[in-house]
Enzyme design. Sequence first.
Site, PDB file in Angstrom:
ATOM      1  N   ASP A   3      -1.966   1.505 -10.450  1.00 53.23           N
ATOM      2  CA  ASP A   3      -1.990   2.865  -9.848  1.00 53.23           C
ATOM      3  C   ASP A   3      -0.669   2.811  -9.095  1.00 53.23           C
ATOM      4  O   ASP A   3      -0.204   1.923  -8.101  1.00 53.23           O
ATOM      5  CB  ASP A   3      -2.907   2.823  -8.876  1.00 53.23           C
ATOM      6  CG  ASP A   3      -4.208   3.206 -10.225  1.00 53.23           C
ATOM      7  OD1 ASP A   3      -4.261   2.584 -11.376  1.00 53.23           O
ATOM      8  OD2 ASP A   3      -4.961   4.136  -8.994  1.00 53.23           O
ATOM      9  N   HIS A  29      -2.356  -2.291  -7.574  1.00 57.52           N
ATOM     10  CA  HIS A  29      -0.658  -1.366  -7.112  1.00 57.52           C
ATOM     11  C   HIS A  29       0.020  -1.990  -7.399  1.00 57.52           C
ATOM     12  O   HIS A  29       0.180  -3.504  -8.004  1.00 57.52           O
ATOM     13  CB  HIS A  29      -1.305  -0.136  -6.251  1.00 57.52           C
ATOM     14  CG  HIS A  29      -2.585  -0.570  -5.371  1.00 57.52           C
ATOM     15  ND1 HIS A  29      -3.956  -0.548  -5.772  1.00 57.52           N
ATOM     16  CD2 HIS A  29      -2.877   1.239  -5.197  1.00 57.52           C
ATOM     17  CE1 HIS A  29      -4.520   0.280  -5.088  1.00 57.52           C
ATOM     18  NE2 HIS A  29      -4.228   1.423  -5.829  1.00 57.52           N
TER      19      HIS A  29
END
Length: 232
Positions: A51, A198
């Site tokens: 992400d 992430h």
Amino acid sequence: MTSKVKRFLFSIIALFMIVYSYKEVSSLVQNNDIFFRNGSREEKLIALTFDDGPHPKETHEILDVLDKYNVKGTFFVVGKHANWYSKPLIRASKEGHEIGNHTFSHPDISNLSSYDIKKEIHDCEDILVKLTGKKPTLFRPPYGSYSEDELSKIARESGYKIILWTTIDAKDWKNPPSAQISNIIVNKVQNGDIILLHDYGTENTVKALDVIIPTMIKKGYRFVTVSELISK
């Protein structure tokens, strides 16, 4: 109260409960093809998701690790970051990784109107189409925060599936030691898991991947994109 009246009241209550239960079940069934936290538990398949990128350094480094092990991941991209750092996004798409929508500016959409949610999604979508030539079909709400009824309606209208993640959260966005990230995932992962990671401001995630991927491969797991995972 007579027995006839009692039977009548019990009948009304029973009918109400049946209708209410039907609505609840219908809602669950209706949204079952929109919201996903995992894939099938029958096969040793897992999906790595990243992400908040792209990032000019860390996204490239993650792509290098994925390429090293011939693994495809799914990147949930923030539109404004794609505007700033288009090269790693274009590279990810060209190398066969899946690109998902993560809004334009990464707000908590549970605090937004339907109009503003749609704008966040469509503004990000426009950038992704411009840079990759492909319309994304997966959306992940920032922070995993949303109103289910509202988001399911928007997703259906816009042609998206909502991708959340399995309960494992290594909180790599805090950039803890790489061993902590890898240990949490390696020790807790199950068949069909969607793993949240992430690729923006998390340099230790890169190091952790170099442990997670070969360890899970040795355990017999295969890494797939989210679309592949949820289609099983």
